[in-house]
Design a protein around this motif. Sequence first.
Motif, PDB file in Angstrom:
ATOM      1  N   PHE A  33      26.471  43.277  43.146  1.00  0.00           N
ATOM      2  CA  PHE A  33      26.497  43.554  41.673  1.00  0.00           C
ATOM      3  C   PHE A  33      27.584  44.602  41.126  1.00  0.00           C
ATOM      4  N   ALA A  34      27.961  45.520  41.944  1.00  0.00           N
ATOM      5  CA  ALA A  34      28.739  46.490  41.238  1.00  0.00           C
ATOM      6  C   ALA A  34      30.323  45.747  41.531  1.00  0.00           C
ATOM      7  N   PHE A  35      30.644  45.016  42.648  1.00  0.00           N
ATOM      8  CA  PHE A  35      31.684  44.484  42.956  1.00  0.00           C
ATOM      9  C   PHE A  35      32.029  43.408  41.828  1.00  0.00           C
ATOM     10  N   TYR A  36      31.037  42.562  41.317  1.00  0.00           N
ATOM     11  CA  TYR A  36      31.296  41.442  40.197  1.00  0.00           C
ATOM     12  C   TYR A  36      31.327  42.163  38.850  1.00  0.00           C
ATOM     13  N   LEU A  37      30.592  43.182  38.663  1.00  0.00           N
ATOM     14  CA  LEU A  37      30.906  44.038  37.188  1.00  0.00           C
ATOM     15  C   LEU A  37      32.075  44.545  37.244  1.00  0.00           C
ATOM     16  N   PHE A  38      32.486  45.216  38.339  1.00  0.00           N
ATOM     17  CA  PHE A  38      34.007  45.828  38.276  1.00  0.00           C
ATOM     18  C   PHE A  38      35.078  44.963  38.217  1.00  0.00           C
ATOM     19  N   SER A  39      34.936  43.822  38.923  1.00  0.00           N
ATOM     20  CA  SER A  39      36.191  42.435  38.612  1.00  0.00           C
ATOM     21  C   SER A  39      36.227  42.108  37.294  1.00  0.00           C
ATOM     22  N   TYR A  49      37.774  40.132  47.561  1.00  0.00           N
ATOM     23  CA  TYR A  49      38.749  41.156  47.195  1.00  0.00           C
ATOM     24  C   TYR A  49      40.142  40.613  46.925  1.00  0.00           C
ATOM     25  N   LEU A  50      40.535  39.643  47.888  1.00  0.00           N
ATOM     26  CA  LEU A  50      41.689  39.160  47.872  1.00  0.00           C
ATOM     27  C   LEU A  50      41.819  38.239  46.448  1.00  0.00           C
ATOM     28  N   VAL A  51      41.027  37.347  46.223  1.00  0.00           N
ATOM     29  CA  VAL A  51      41.000  36.827  45.010  1.00  0.00           C
ATOM     30  C   VAL A  51      41.169  37.513  43.674  1.00  0.00           C
ATOM     31  N   VAL A  52      40.226  38.751  43.725  1.00  0.00           N
ATOM     32  CA  VAL A  52      40.145  39.431  42.443  1.00  0.00           C
ATOM     33  C   VAL A  52      41.652  40.179  42.450  1.00  0.00           C
ATOM     34  N   SER A  53      42.309  40.614  43.646  1.00  0.00           N
ATOM     35  CA  SER A  53      43.459  41.309  43.742  1.00  0.00           C
ATOM     36  C   SER A  53      44.516  40.276  43.017  1.00  0.00           C
ATOM     37  N   GLY A  54      44.448  38.895  43.626  1.00  0.00           N
ATOM     38  CA  GLY A  54      45.518  37.943  43.327  1.00  0.00           C
ATOM     39  C   GLY A  54      45.309  37.606  41.401  1.00  0.00           C
ATOM     40  N   ILE A  55      44.140  37.610  41.038  1.00  0.00           N
ATOM     41  CA  ILE A  55      43.989  37.260  39.794  1.00  0.00           C
ATOM     42  C   ILE A  55      44.442  38.504  38.957  1.00  0.00           C
ATOM     43  N   LEU A  56      44.507  39.859  39.304  1.00  0.00           N
ATOM     44  CA  LEU A  56      45.069  40.879  38.661  1.00  0.00           C
ATOM     45  C   LEU A  56      46.525  41.072  38.392  1.00  0.00           C
ATOM     46  N   PHE A  57      47.081  40.507  40.043  1.00  0.00           N
ATOM     47  CA  PHE A  57      48.492  40.421  40.123  1.00  0.00           C
ATOM     48  C   PHE A  57      49.110  39.302  39.264  1.00  0.00           C
ATOM     49  N   SER A  58      48.333  38.256  39.031  1.00  0.00           N
ATOM     50  CA  SER A  58      48.871  37.275  38.149  1.00  0.00           C
ATOM     51  C   SER A  58      48.890  37.812  36.691  1.00  0.00           C
ATOM     52  N   ILE A  59      47.816  38.414  36.344  1.00  0.00           N
ATOM     53  CA  ILE A  59      47.738  39.067  35.013  1.00  0.00           C
ATOM     54  C   ILE A  59      48.914  39.842  34.710  1.00  0.00           C
ATOM     55  N   MET A  83      26.454  41.076  51.678  1.00  0.00           N
ATOM     56  CA  MET A  83      28.044  41.510  51.770  1.00  0.00           C
ATOM     57  C   MET A  83      29.110  40.600  51.493  1.00  0.00           C
ATOM     58  N   ILE A  84      30.075  41.568  50.651  1.00  0.00           N
ATOM     59  CA  ILE A  84      31.178  40.781  50.126  1.00  0.00           C
ATOM     60  C   ILE A  84      31.975  40.308  51.018  1.00  0.00           C
ATOM     61  N   GLU A  85      32.631  39.153  50.964  1.00  0.00           N
ATOM     62  CA  GLU A  85      33.729  38.937  52.005  1.00  0.00           C
ATOM     63  C   GLU A  85      35.107  39.474  51.574  1.00  0.00           C
ATOM     64  N   LEU A  86      35.825  39.397  52.512  1.00  0.00           N
ATOM     65  CA  LEU A  86      37.171  40.072  52.356  1.00  0.00           C
ATOM     66  C   LEU A  86      38.009  39.116  51.218  1.00  0.00           C
ATOM     67  N   SER A  87      37.713  37.739  51.362  1.00  0.00           N
ATOM     68  CA  SER A  87      38.567  36.984  50.535  1.00  0.00           C
ATOM     69  C   SER A  87      38.171  37.059  49.227  1.00  0.00           C
ATOM     70  N   SER A 110      42.068  47.270  54.556  1.00  0.00           N
ATOM     71  CA  SER A 110      42.101  48.346  55.483  1.00  0.00           C
ATOM     72  C   SER A 110      40.543  48.613  55.694  1.00  0.00           C
ATOM     73  N   SER A 111      39.712  48.470  54.803  1.00  0.00           N
ATOM     74  CA  SER A 111      38.177  48.557  55.112  1.00  0.00           C
ATOM     75  C   SER A 111      37.654  47.649  56.057  1.00  0.00           C
ATOM     76  N   TYR A 112      38.092  46.289  55.968  1.00  0.00           N
ATOM     77  CA  TYR A 112      37.527  45.221  56.722  1.00  0.00           C
ATOM     78  C   TYR A 112      37.764  45.174  58.023  1.00  0.00           C
ATOM     79  N   TYR A 113      38.977  45.542  58.279  1.00  0.00           N
ATOM     80  CA  TYR A 113      39.695  45.627  59.735  1.00  0.00           C
ATOM     81  C   TYR A 113      39.407  46.977  60.441  1.00  0.00           C
TER      82      TYR A 113
END
Lengths: 100, 188
Positions: free
Chosen positions: B4-10, A7-17, A1-5, A50-53
């Motif tokens: 796997f999908a998450f890291y690939l997509f990111s 997703y937030l890190v990916v979102s922050g990286i995209l925002f910084s781009i 299971m992926i943690e919420l953080s 939204s999904s995690y809460y």
Amino acid sequence: MIELSHYLVVSGILFSIGVVGVLRRKNLLMLFFATEIMLNAANIAFAAVSSYYGDLSGQMFAFFIIAVAASEVAVGLGLLIVLYKKQGTLDLDDLAVMKG
Amino acid sequence: MEQFAFYLFSVLTIGLFLVTVLSNNVLYAMTSLAAGMVIISGFFFILGADFLGVVQLIVYVGAVMALYSFGMMFFDATREIKEKNSNAYLVFFLGGMIALLLVVMFSAPIMGEGIVAMYPSPEGANNPQAVGLVLFTKYLVPFEVAAVMLLVAMIAGIILAGKKMDDSLTTKDENHEEEMTFSLKDVR
């Protein structure tokens, strides 16, 4: 299971781009692209929270962001076309006519 | 599988958006932006927000990208964009720092305890049903306001990119002014 953080890190990286794009580009069309990237990064963060809460408010805000982005593109591209017809360029350095 | 999908997509989105930001060709930038939008909808599907993913596909990939491609007909798309960048490293540093600050600011309340769902997803309803239930009860007024905003955007787009693109919008039309004075004389 992926943690919420994650997703937030990916979102922050995209925002910084997106921020780097806004600061770096001099072409107005490229600035629009960078703005789209920033809006999408915010959308990812909203959907993840939204999904995690288990709360649907995040998805609602993401919908409204998509609506705002669509209208922004419609008005902005109209303005860009008018500007291009008038000035013949979309470069910000050439458009700076109010230099003091 | 989900990981796997998450890291690939990111990795894919970050790479594609980097191409968008750093490329000198407008067509490459637009194409990679569209591909990144498609993959972002994949994020939404992983998160269980099915309706949001479909809306992302329809609105962004379908409408916004088509609008950009139509707008590209008015600009000189094949030409390479020449930009002079005074100090690229400063820009990267500032961009990273601003983004880090924003992430810290906005993630600080989330890390706190005791967050409860204001509008929890209804029991036994799949995602589009739940979205419909919340959107048309709790968020009805913002929904209508968004509809009015889209109408305003449509009218503005039609007027700005309409047929009379040779005339200036800000300066007055002389023929029209003459017509006005003539009609005023007529009245007297």
